[in-house]
Design an enzyme around this catalytic site. Structure first.
Site, short mmCIF file in Angstrom:
data_model
loop_
_atom_site.label_atom_id
_atom_site.label_comp_id
_atom_site.label_asym_id
_atom_site.label_seq_id
_atom_site.Cartn_x
_atom_site.Cartn_y
_atom_site.Cartn_z
N LYS A 165 -17.00 28.06 -6.95
CA LYS A 165 -15.55 28.51 -7.18
C LYS A 165 -15.44 29.76 -6.41
CE LYS A 165 -11.33 27.95 -8.81
NZ LYS A 165 -10.73 26.98 -8.71
N SER A 234 -14.17 25.26 -4.31
CA SER A 234 -12.85 25.31 -4.52
C SER A 234 -12.43 26.31 -4.92
CB SER A 234 -12.65 24.45 -6.20
OG SER A 234 -11.79 24.55 -6.46
N PRO A 359 -18.94 15.90 7.01
CA PRO A 359 -18.46 15.67 8.11
C PRO A 359 -17.06 15.79 8.05
CG PRO A 359 -19.20 13.43 7.26
CD PRO A 359 -19.76 14.51 6.48
N GLY A 362 -14.41 13.50 5.71
CA GLY A 362 -15.50 13.16 4.50
C GLY A 362 -15.91 14.06 3.57
#
Length: 377
Positions: A165, A234, A359, A362
């Site tokens: 995070k 995130s 990648p 992805g």
């Protein structure tokens, strides 16, 4: 000698502030709140800069757990790593995954091989101008190494998922940097999320030896051939440092769980999802095989993003061109649907924005499975 045991429990939530499921398991004795080390959650916000469902969820969890830990709510995060990912588009279902850890003195019998372990670490707080830059990369790499040590993992190959995070820029933070004579990496709050996610992911790649070249500011969001195959980052408004959670397997763990992973090459890479399931003994693609009685799916963790070149396997997508719905929301819905269909559950952790996490277009997909019958197949 197996010195630790980890437990993993997935709990559905009725809203970002719903802690009833967690409280029920605590009251039943199923979860010891003092043994909780990390909680990963999916909330039904928009996943953007103004997604306050993440902060709301963390606040509710802190307030709930504080009395059990004899701590004021604001200090609970010093004991427990909270990572809330906003956005449950499509079939994705809001939920939390609770990780506990304790001594394993009574858990050695019948266990062989490597088992799930978890480690946590935090960086220092970043200055606004450090977000998305080399400082964040270096500090994240140090925190990953510390989290590996906390998990008792020595070999980077045994690391299968690193959840982070990380912070983002707001107008106030940007103004503070400029007032001190420093230029932030971007003047866009939304754009800063990508920079922070990308720099954090490159920090994981550096720590695990996934990149051989020197990494600096100029590589962030430019050299997409440089990435980590296990990083999941995130960004959120609720912090100014990086929270790092390392998940892997080690012989020092007595946990009845295993974790494995694969890398999706694009948003419709079903083969990678199936390979990730197979890596922990879950064979869902072969109807000729009987159900795996000794393995049970606990949860799946994955990253999703719109392919930056605007196409998937030669066909154009519009995720980057839609001005009504952000590309991260499109990607979460698409990948969430794919994984839910293959795994048979919509309560899976799919996070949007996969810059330098797998990648381009992805991202990594990790699976945790519970080993039943003493872990023998």
């Amino acid at each position: 000698m197996r010195t630790k045991s980890v437990d993993v429990v997935r709990i559905s939530t009725k809203g970002p502030g719903d802690v009833s499921g967690l409280l029920s398991l605590i009251e039943q004795g199923r979860i010891d709140p003092k043994s909780i080390v990390a909680i990963l959650g999916k909330t039904e916000g928009n996943g953007g800069v103004n997604d306050f469902t993440r902060e709301f969820a963390v606040s509710a969890l802190r307030t709930t757990l504080a009395p059990y830990l004899d701590l004021p709510p604001h200090r609970v995060e010093q004991r427990i790593a909270f990572v809330m990912s906003g956005g449950t588009e499509g079939v994705l279902s809001p939920h939390i995954t609770v990780f506990t850890r304790d001594g394993a003195a009574n858990h050695d019998s019948g266990i062989s091989g490597k088992r799930l372990s978890i480690g946590m670490a935090q960086t220092r707080d970043f200055l606004p101008e450090e977000i998305g830059r080399d400082v964040q990369i270096r500090e994240t790499a140090r925190a990953v190494a510390a989290a590996m040590a906390d998990a008792g993992i020595v070999d980077p190959q045994d690391v299968h998922f690193v959840q982070i995070k990380c912070p983002l820029l707001t107008s106030d933070r940007i103004e503070a940097a400029v007032a001190r004579g420093h230029e932030p990496v971007t003047n866009s709050a939304y754009g800063s999320m990508a920079y922070s996610r990308g720099a954090s992911a490159l920090g994981v790649a550096v720590a695990l030896g996934e990149v051989e070249s020197e990494i600096d500011d100029e590589h962030v969001l430019r050299r997409f051939d440089l990435f980590s195959s296990v990083a999941s980052t995130s960004a959120g408004i609720e912090l100014m440092h990086n929270v790092v959670i390392v998940l892997g397997n080690t012989t020092s763990s007595a946990a009845p769980f295993e974790i494995g992973h694969a890398v999706m090459n694009d948003a419709i890479d079903s083969t990678a999802v199936i390979d990730a399931l197979k890596s922990v003994g879950l064979h869902i693609d072969d109807a000729s095989k009987p159900p795996t009685a000794s393995r049970q799916l606990v949860n799946i963790f994955a990253k999703a993003e719109a392919a930056p070149n605007g196409s998937i396997r030669g066909f154009r997508h519009i995720m980057l061109e839609d001005t009504d719905i952000s590309s991260t929301r499109h990607a979460r819905a698409a990948v969430g649907g794919l994984i839910s269909g293959l795994s048979g559950t919509s309560a899976v952790y799919v996070s949007g924005g996969a810059e330098h996490q797998g990648p381009p277009g992805g991202g990594p997909v990790a699976v945790i499975a519970r080993l039943l019958a003493n872990g023998s197949d």
